[in-house]
Design a protein around this motif. Sequence first.
Motif, PDB file in Angstrom:
ATOM      1  N   PHE A 101       0.846  -1.205   0.000  1.00  0.00           N
ATOM      2  CA  PHE A 101       0.000   0.000   0.000  1.00  0.00           C
ATOM      3  C   PHE A 101       0.875   1.247   0.000  1.00  0.00           C
ATOM      4  O   PHE A 101       0.664   2.176  -0.776  1.00  0.00           O
ATOM      5  CB  PHE A 101      -0.902  -0.038   1.239  1.00  0.00           C
ATOM      6  N   CYS A 105       1.859   3.868  -3.126  1.00  0.00           N
ATOM      7  CA  CYS A 105       1.177   5.146  -2.851  1.00  0.00           C
ATOM      8  C   CYS A 105       1.716   6.242  -3.779  1.00  0.00           C
ATOM      9  O   CYS A 105       2.915   6.322  -4.016  1.00  0.00           O
ATOM     10  CB  CYS A 105       1.415   5.513  -1.390  1.00  0.00           C
ATOM     11  N   TYR A 106       0.811   7.081  -4.275  1.00  0.00           N
ATOM     12  CA  TYR A 106       1.235   8.132  -5.203  1.00  0.00           C
ATOM     13  C   TYR A 106       2.289   9.038  -4.572  1.00  0.00           C
ATOM     14  O   TYR A 106       3.228   9.461  -5.226  1.00  0.00           O
ATOM     15  CB  TYR A 106       0.037   8.984  -5.639  1.00  0.00           C
ATOM     16  N   TYR A 107       2.087   9.372  -3.288  1.00  0.00           N
ATOM     17  CA  TYR A 107       3.065  10.268  -2.666  1.00  0.00           C
ATOM     18  C   TYR A 107       4.413   9.567  -2.488  1.00  0.00           C
ATOM     19  O   TYR A 107       5.465  10.120  -2.855  1.00  0.00           O
ATOM     20  CB  TYR A 107       2.593  10.810  -1.301  1.00  0.00           C
ATOM     21  N   HIS A 146      -2.206  -0.215  -7.022  1.00  0.00           N
ATOM     22  CA  HIS A 146      -2.423   0.537  -5.780  1.00  0.00           C
ATOM     23  C   HIS A 146      -3.877   0.524  -5.336  1.00  0.00           C
ATOM     24  O   HIS A 146      -4.187   0.404  -4.159  1.00  0.00           O
ATOM     25  CB  HIS A 146      -1.945   1.973  -5.935  1.00  0.00           C
ATOM     26  N   TYR A 193      -4.748   9.149   6.713  1.00  0.00           N
ATOM     27  CA  TYR A 193      -3.869   8.745   5.605  1.00  0.00           C
ATOM     28  C   TYR A 193      -4.634   7.838   4.622  1.00  0.00           C
ATOM     29  O   TYR A 193      -4.581   8.041   3.406  1.00  0.00           O
ATOM     30  CB  TYR A 193      -2.639   8.019   6.144  1.00  0.00           C
ATOM     31  N   CYS A 197      -6.221   8.813   0.488  1.00  0.00           N
ATOM     32  CA  CYS A 197      -5.613   8.120  -0.663  1.00  0.00           C
ATOM     33  C   CYS A 197      -6.297   8.549  -1.968  1.00  0.00           C
ATOM     34  O   CYS A 197      -7.523   8.714  -2.017  1.00  0.00           O
ATOM     35  CB  CYS A 197      -5.776   6.618  -0.443  1.00  0.00           C
ATOM     36  N   HIS A 198      -5.529   8.682  -3.010  1.00  0.00           N
ATOM     37  CA  HIS A 198      -6.088   9.066  -4.301  1.00  0.00           C
ATOM     38  C   HIS A 198      -7.086   8.021  -4.821  1.00  0.00           C
ATOM     39  O   HIS A 198      -8.062   8.369  -5.489  1.00  0.00           O
ATOM     40  CB  HIS A 198      -4.963   9.255  -5.329  1.00  0.00           C
ATOM     41  N   HIS A 231      -2.296  14.683   1.850  1.00  0.00           N
ATOM     42  CA  HIS A 231      -1.883  13.275   1.850  1.00  0.00           C
ATOM     43  C   HIS A 231      -0.402  13.100   2.192  1.00  0.00           C
ATOM     44  O   HIS A 231      -0.030  12.207   2.948  1.00  0.00           O
ATOM     45  CB  HIS A 231      -2.180  12.666   0.482  1.00  0.00           C
TER      46      HIS A 231
END
Length: 263
Positions: A101, A105-107, A146, A193, A197-198, A231
């Motif tokens: 996860f 994650c995009y970040y 994701h 968090y 999430c996107h 985020h």
Amino acid sequence: MPGGVHAPSRAAIRPKTLRQDRYWVTPALTVIGLTAWVAYATVRVFLQSNYYVAEHHYLTPFYSPCISNGCLPEAAHFGRFLVDHPLIPYAALSLPFLLLFRLTCYYYRKAYYRSFWLSPPACAVPDGHKSYTGETRFPLIFQNAHRYTFYLAFVITLINTYDAVLAFGGEDGFGVGLGNVILVGNVIMLWAYTLSCHSCRHVTGGRLKHFSRSPIRYRWWTFVSKLNTRHMQYAWITLGTLALTDFYIMAVSAGWFDDLRFF
Ligand code: FES
């Protein structure tokens, strides 16, 4: 033919970058922060001790759900059915998915691409590699998984919430101590968090053509969108709250100090 900043259509600039600021500070801090956290978490996950405070029913999130035959029976809220081995974490059902996860994650992708892989280290700074294939090929194409890890992380956050609620009922019945405050604070930040999430944003408001026809989803999407703007902060804060929660429970369990009880 060279691509990126070396493509023939780009201006030929002799210096590596025209940036004069200390653009490398953020990637450097990211390397230090992530490396330190991963080192701490790895040691703790394989220690297989001091993960539960029986008196107050505190269970560290690094061992939740505790499903190994080696788990203390009181700490195993969902049963013990996994073989006990020094190289298998007691929470082997949740940790791999949580790792995936965060890895996808995009970040975090942005963070480790920039800091560990220098791809690129910062805006207007050339890539540290000759070619750039993005996330369209093996193995990075799997970053697209994701959205599925989001569903699993959602369930695991529910389990962490359950652990935090159980911790209000210790051996002497209902009570509140500093450990409860830390566990609840950690769970609140984990929800922040997870929900920011996107993929969650897409789940709540994606594929809708008319928000006006789905007012409830629109409200959820608005709420998640607000969380989503923070985020990155939640990504770092939860690393801190997870480590703090684990360390506090380890310290109380090991007898380094007593839990501060409020009532
Ligand atoms: Fe970061 Fe999904 S958890 S984008």
